[in-house]
Design an enzyme around this catalytic site. Structure first.
Site, PDB file in Angstrom:
ATOM      1  N   ASN A  81       0.869  -1.082   0.038  1.00 35.56           N
ATOM      2  CA  ASN A  81       0.029   0.071   0.141  1.00 35.56           C
ATOM      3  C   ASN A  81       0.816   1.228  -0.058  1.00 35.56           C
ATOM      4  O   ASN A  81       2.017   1.345   0.498  1.00 35.56           O
ATOM      5  CB  ASN A  81      -0.928   0.066   1.173  1.00 35.56           C
ATOM      6  CG  ASN A  81      -1.989  -1.135   1.219  1.00 35.56           C
ATOM      7  OD1 ASN A  81      -2.365  -1.314   0.313  1.00 35.56           O
ATOM      8  ND2 ASN A  81      -2.380  -1.517   2.487  1.00 35.56           N
ATOM      9  N   HIS A  82       0.399   2.340  -0.436  1.00 39.30           N
ATOM     10  CA  HIS A  82       0.950   3.757  -0.443  1.00 39.30           C
ATOM     11  C   HIS A  82      -0.320   4.509   0.446  1.00 39.30           C
ATOM     12  O   HIS A  82      -1.411   4.480   0.083  1.00 39.30           O
ATOM     13  CB  HIS A  82       1.252   4.297  -1.670  1.00 39.30           C
ATOM     14  CG  HIS A  82       2.275   3.717  -2.467  1.00 39.30           C
ATOM     15  ND1 HIS A  82       2.872   4.331  -3.373  1.00 39.30           N
ATOM     16  CD2 HIS A  82       2.552   2.512  -2.672  1.00 39.30           C
ATOM     17  CE1 HIS A  82       3.743   3.823  -4.111  1.00 39.30           C
ATOM     18  NE2 HIS A  82       3.765   2.416  -3.526  1.00 39.30           N
TER      19      HIS A  82
END
Length: 210
Positions: A81-82
């Protein structure tokens, strides 16, 4: 019956008992869960199928008993994830040396959604993707190439991108009976005695097994 061996079928090196081939302490697999891979060596499950599962995050993959996992199924963890809390999706904290940031803040580069937890007797289809934080209930079926971004209820069939419920496998009263019986936790001898009822879908006979 020996759930601790690697290959459950004589001459078949594409199918393994998964608990016998995983080594990471953050992966737990129940007895008799199988993984089949005709494209790669199933012994490389951790490398090929459990993605972005870095020790720094301490997230876990927990898979129950008697699950069937098809070739190419992927479990994508939080480090993929970012973070959406930042004004930028660029992972500055990962490159702390370049930007003179604190190494201790590396985990702020992503949003942590938690563990992936798979129940018992779950069938995960070919090339399906299970995303971080998802919980899949007992007896669920995940369709081919589905992308599962939300929890799946027990004995539900889901498919699509993102995955959505197609239907329940059984009537609600049958689902409740199976959930109550939890046959997968029975001793092996009792499961062996119950196979006819399990395979034929005879819930009433299964309830009478002693």
């Amino acid at each position: 019956m020996d759930c601790n061996k690697i290959y459950p079928r004589t001459g078949d090196t594409q199918t393994v008992y998964l608990k016998s081939v995983v080594n990471r302490p953050t992966i737990e697999v129940g007895d008799y869960t199988i993984y089949n891979d005709f494209a790669n060596d199933p012994l490389d499950f951790e490398k090929n199928n459990v993605l972005y599962h870095y020790p720094i995050n301490h997230d876990r993959l927990i898979i129950g008993k008697f699950c069937s996992i098809a070739c190419g199924a992927k479990f994508v963890f939080n480090c993929a994830n970012h973070t959406l809390k930042s004004l930028s999706t660029y992972t500055f904290p990962l490159f702390f040396e370049e930007w003179d940031l604190q190494k201790s803040d590396v985990a702020t580069a992503w949003d942590n959604k938690g563990d992936i937890i798979i129940g018992n007797d779950v069938w995960i289809g070919y090339d399906a993707i299970i995303m971080a934080g998802v919980k899949i209930g007992d007896g669920a079926i995940i369709g081919t190439r589905a992308v599962v971004t939300k929890d799946v209820e027990p004995y539900s069939i889901v498919g699509g991108v993102p995955a959505k419920e197609i239907r329940k496998r059984f009537a609600p009263e049958v689902i409740e009976k199976i959930k109550s019986l939890q046959w997968w936790n029975w001793p092996e001898e009792k499961i062996q005695k119950s196979l006819t009822a399990i395979q034929s879908g005879d819930i009433d006979s299964l309830e009478r097994v002693v």
